[in-house]
Design an enzyme around this catalytic site. Structure first.
Site, PDB file in Angstrom:
ATOM      1  N   ASP A 200     -12.204 -38.404  38.548  1.00  0.00           N
ATOM      2  CA  ASP A 200     -12.770 -37.102  38.210  1.00  0.00           C
ATOM      3  C   ASP A 200     -13.325 -36.439  39.465  1.00  0.00           C
ATOM      4  O   ASP A 200     -13.401 -37.050  40.534  1.00  0.00           O
ATOM      5  CB  ASP A 200     -13.919 -37.277  37.200  1.00  0.00           C
ATOM      6  CG  ASP A 200     -13.409 -37.660  35.817  1.00  0.00           C
ATOM      7  OD1 ASP A 200     -12.230 -37.421  35.531  1.00  0.00           O
ATOM      8  OD2 ASP A 200     -14.207 -38.206  35.032  1.00  0.00           O
ATOM      9  N   LYS A 222     -11.936 -32.158  35.842  1.00  0.00           N
ATOM     10  CA  LYS A 222     -12.075 -30.978  34.999  1.00  0.00           C
ATOM     11  C   LYS A 222     -13.321 -30.208  35.412  1.00  0.00           C
ATOM     12  O   LYS A 222     -14.290 -30.776  35.905  1.00  0.00           O
ATOM     13  CB  LYS A 222     -12.202 -31.376  33.528  1.00  0.00           C
ATOM     14  CG  LYS A 222     -11.052 -32.209  32.991  1.00  0.00           C
ATOM     15  CD  LYS A 222     -11.342 -32.688  31.590  1.00  0.00           C
ATOM     16  CE  LYS A 222     -10.224 -33.584  31.063  1.00  0.00           C
ATOM     17  NZ  LYS A 222     -10.530 -34.099  29.708  1.00  0.00           N
TER      18      LYS A 222
END
Length: 422
Positions: A200, A222
């Site tokens: 991430d 994200k």
């Protein structure tokens, strides 16, 4: 004998006869190590201590309860002396030398044909260290190397593909709030073993710089409202890489099971026959407030807390200043969230703290009230990643303004009504 005279080698003793002469604690330790290697162990000693007796009574080795005889060495592949009597040990070593059998002479390491190293096992790696005949030095070095492997400070990753491994594995690793020192030891070790890291944008990204050049890093990060790699594709990547025989680490910020969709990823892996391990992380819901000196619970102020995202309905969260509310990913809808909590009955004067980039050099703390925090955040340009904390616990923070302090947020008077300090 000097260390230059030593040629390091590993013996494969599976099913082969080995002789240990002596029955005390040293003999028991050496016998256990030889049994672990699969050797057929015979001990010769007139008397034996509890360790040797336990192994003999369990049928794990043969014990000849008598003094050593020269013929005892016949047919042995390896011999260890441990009698504590230099004369007996020297005789055993001489008999071994005559028939060209390697022998460790515990009474005289200088004259010994072989040395026993200090040994540790980490995963499928066996560490063996000789240190110039100084066993305590060897043990200290062994322990240091084993610890470095355990913590990921030394590379434990395989470079030869295991032919007996049809599939690889997936580890869902919680990386904590971003500081590389806050990942768990287990998580750091698995990261050092990885062939592929699916990561991430949050979490300890500095650790990616320490990976070997041939470790592939797949970015799936994200941001609020922008998911360039959908969750279904992330799931597919994890499984396909594992089925290709790779060790995959899914490096996530915080904890994989705290609003991190780790449960979905683990379920998908198991459905497709992939081994998956969950390594908890220090969740940002608790750790990031702590970076600003805000406890999510505090005696006399709050005995419980709720963790929600800024996208969730807040109407059912207890609307009391003594119940801490932690908002993750809540900056974009902060004004709406504050209005929802106010409509549910939470006083406008309830303290609110926002911690951006917790534990990182650019950490910033903004403190206000439920009624003012949205305007304050807009004025200073608060942005994700940030954690919002709502409740009286914000008063404890050293960043809180003086008028937020109360007279009773200690453990000495937990039930005193909260009133402003004079």
């Amino acid at each position: 004998m000097t260390i230059q005279d030593i040629y390091p080698a590993a013996l494969r003793l599976l099913g082969r006869p080995v002789l240990v002469v002596g029955g005390g604690p040293v003999a028991a330790r050496r016998a256990k190590g030889l049994l672990d290697a699969g050797a057929r162990v015979t001990i010769v000693a007139p008397q034996a201590g509890a360790g040797v007796r336990e192994l003999a009574d369990a049928g794990l080795l043969a014990w000849k309860a008598r003094p050593y005889r020269s013929g005892d060495a016949d047919g042995a592949w390896f011999i260890q002396t441990a009698t504590g009597d230099p004369a007996v040990d020297a005789q055993v070593a001489a008999d071994a030398e005559a028939q060209r059998t390697w022998c460790v002479n515990a009474s005289d390491h200088e004259a010994s044909a072989a040395w026993t190293p200090a040994v540790a096992v980490v995963d499928d790696v066996k560490i063996a260290i000789n240190a110039g005949g100084d066993p305590r030095r060897a043990m200290a070095l062994r322990d240091a190397v084993a610890t470095a492997l355990d913590t990921g400070d030394l590379p434990l990753r395989r470079h030869r593909v295991q032919t007996d491994a049809a599939t690889g594995s997936v580890a869902l690793v919680g990386g904590g709030p971003g500081d590389p020192g806050l990942i768990t030891v287990r998580g750091r070790r698995l990261l050092g073993q990885a062939d592929v890291v699916v990561t991430d944008r949050l979490g300890p990204r500095q650790l990616l710089n320490e990976l070997a050049p041939d470790v592939r890093v797949v970015e799936v990060g994200k941001t609020p409202g922008h998911h360039p790699v959908p969750q279904a594709e992330i799931n597919r990547i994890l499984v396909s890489e594992a089925l290709a025989g790779h060790r995959v680490v899914r490096l996530k910020g915080g904890d994989p099971y705290v609003l991190g969709r780790g449960g979905e990823e683990a379920e998908y892996c198991r459905q497709h026959g992939v081994d998956v391990e969950l390594v908890p992380g220090v969740t940002s819901a608790v750790s990031v407030p702590a970076a600003a000196g805000i406890p999510v619970t505090h005696r006399g102020l709050a005995r419980g807390f709720s963790v929600v995202t800024g996208h969730e309905e807040l109407a059912e969260v207890p609307a009391r200043a003594d119940h801490t509310v932690v908002l993750l990913m809540g900056v974009g809808r902060l004004r709406d969230s504050a209005a929802t909590l106010a409509a549910a009955g939470l006083p406008a004067a309830t303290p609110v703290g926002i911690v951006e980039n917790g534990y990182l050099p650019n950490q910033r703390v903004t403190i206000g009230t439920l009624g003012t925090i949205a305007d304050q955040a807009a004025a200073v340009g608060v942005a994700n990643p940030a954690v919002v904390v709502i409740g009286d616990v914000v008063r404890v923070s050293p960043y809180a303004p003086p008028h937020f302090k109360t007279a009773d947020y200690s453990t000495t008077s937990p039930n005193t009504p909260r009133v402003p300090a004079p």
